[in-house]
Scaffold this motif. Structure first.
Motif, PDB file in Angstrom:
ATOM      1  N   ILE A 242       2.879  15.184  19.077  1.00  0.00           N
ATOM      2  CA  ILE A 242       2.601  15.168  20.519  1.00  0.00           C
ATOM      3  C   ILE A 242       3.098  13.870  21.144  1.00  0.00           C
ATOM      4  N   LEU A 245       7.260  13.523  20.639  1.00  0.00           N
ATOM      5  CA  LEU A 245       8.062  14.592  21.246  1.00  0.00           C
ATOM      6  C   LEU A 245       7.831  14.725  22.739  1.00  0.00           C
ATOM      7  N   TRP A 246       6.598  14.430  23.196  1.00  0.00           N
ATOM      8  CA  TRP A 246       6.286  14.673  24.600  1.00  0.00           C
ATOM      9  C   TRP A 246       5.769  13.452  25.355  1.00  0.00           C
ATOM     10  N   PRO A 249       8.718  10.210  24.252  1.00  0.00           N
ATOM     11  CA  PRO A 249       9.790  10.884  23.505  1.00  0.00           C
ATOM     12  C   PRO A 249      10.737   9.905  22.797  1.00  0.00           C
TER      13      PRO A 249
END
Length: 309
Positions: A242, A245-246, A249
């Motif tokens: 989490i 990647l989000w 990033p």
């Protein structure tokens, strides 16, 4: 998934061989301790130095990956700490449980496995993961245990943390390798051959040592160690995913390696710290045993996921 499983199977097979050697007493606990010490100080240090010497500081100092991995790991650390506090545990015991959930076997299992599965390019993100684990969380557990015992963050605690970092051969190998890389000097051929030969013993030696050390561990307090294993094998890579990647990033390849590293089973040094301070060593031991056995399935699953994402 099947392909990744069969590619990781040899690693776990060597761990299994070491477990048999320890369980059958072909390898005594004393022999295992000496093998672990040999691997830790010599082959593993040579391998890490070789990796770091071929990287630039800019490759290792990736602020986005550092912050992302730190945020994800801190999230699971705080979650497990909160659960421990709700259960009424004291600060030192909560710190050991949180350490089980946050620190994976990056040195002995992760570095050689990721180098083979992801290639030499995985060295830089793995150095980031290893550095964050050693500098931040290995220091944090010492601080929390001492604080929980009323010693606070005094000079004695800071000295203990500092000496622990300065004496850690993994940190010294990373720093020495990056320093050599910064000098822009080529590694002399005899020295490079020396590092290659010695570093080549790191992978089989480390995996065998993991298995042999597991033979002396038991699955006591299964409900607690099961929760800690779940936190390490599932929640930790999920939180890191989490984050990298989000939320913060990172580069896709670095993010994939960091998530895979987060899926590794509980590190053996958690037990050593727990035993040294006399804080829940059986709990840490059981978490290492259970998470390592279950990781035969979960680690390939995570690697297959990140490789396809």
């Amino acid at each position: 998934m099947a392909e990744i499983f069969f590619r990781t199977l040899p690693f776990f097979a060597i761990i299994g061989l070491g477990y048999w050697a320890g369980r059958s007493r072909f390898f005594t606990e004393e022999a295992t301790a000496y093998l672990t010490r040999f691997v830790f100080y010599f082959p593993l240090s040579a391998m890490i130095f070789g990796f770091a010497a071929n990287l630039s500081f800019a490759e290792v100092f990736d602020p986005t990956l550092i912050l992302g991995y730190l945020a994800g790991t801190l999230a699971v650390y705080l979650l497990v700490t909160a659960v421990a506090m709700i259960r009424g545990l004291d600060v030192p015991t909560a710190a050991v449980e949180a350490q089980c959930a946050a620190i994976g076997n990056v040195g002995f299992l992760g570095l050689p496995m990721m180098a083979i599965l992801f290639g030499p390019a995985s060295a830089a993100p793995m150095m980031v993961v290893l550095s964050v684990d050693l500098v931040v969380f290995s220091s944090l557990i010492v601080i929390l245990i001492n604080a929980g015992r009323g010693q606070g963050l005094g000079l004695a605690t800071l000295r203990l943390v500092g000496l622990g970092l300065l004496k850690n051969p993994m940190i010294l190998s990373i720093v020495a390798g990056l320093a050599w890389s910064a000098s822009a000097l080529p590694i002399p051929e005899p020295a490079n051959n020396f590092l290659t030969i010695l570093g080549g013993a790191a992978t089989p030696g480390a995996l065998f040592a993991i298995g042999a050390s597991l033979a002396s561990k038991s699955a006591e307090r299964v409900h607690i160690s099961g929760w800690l294993s779940f936190a390490k094998l599932v929640l930790h890579p999920a939180c890191v995913a989490i984050a990298v990647l989000w939320l913060i990033p990172a580069a896709p390849f670095s993010a994939a390696v960091a998530i895979a590293a987060a899926s590794l089973p509980v590190a053996g040094n958690v037990y050593m710290l727990a035993q040294h301070y006399g804080v829940a060593p059986h709990r840490a031991s059981a978490a290492i045993f259970i998470s390592t056995v279950v990781s035969i399935v979960t680690v390939p699953a995570v690697i297959a996921w990140v490789s396809g994402s």
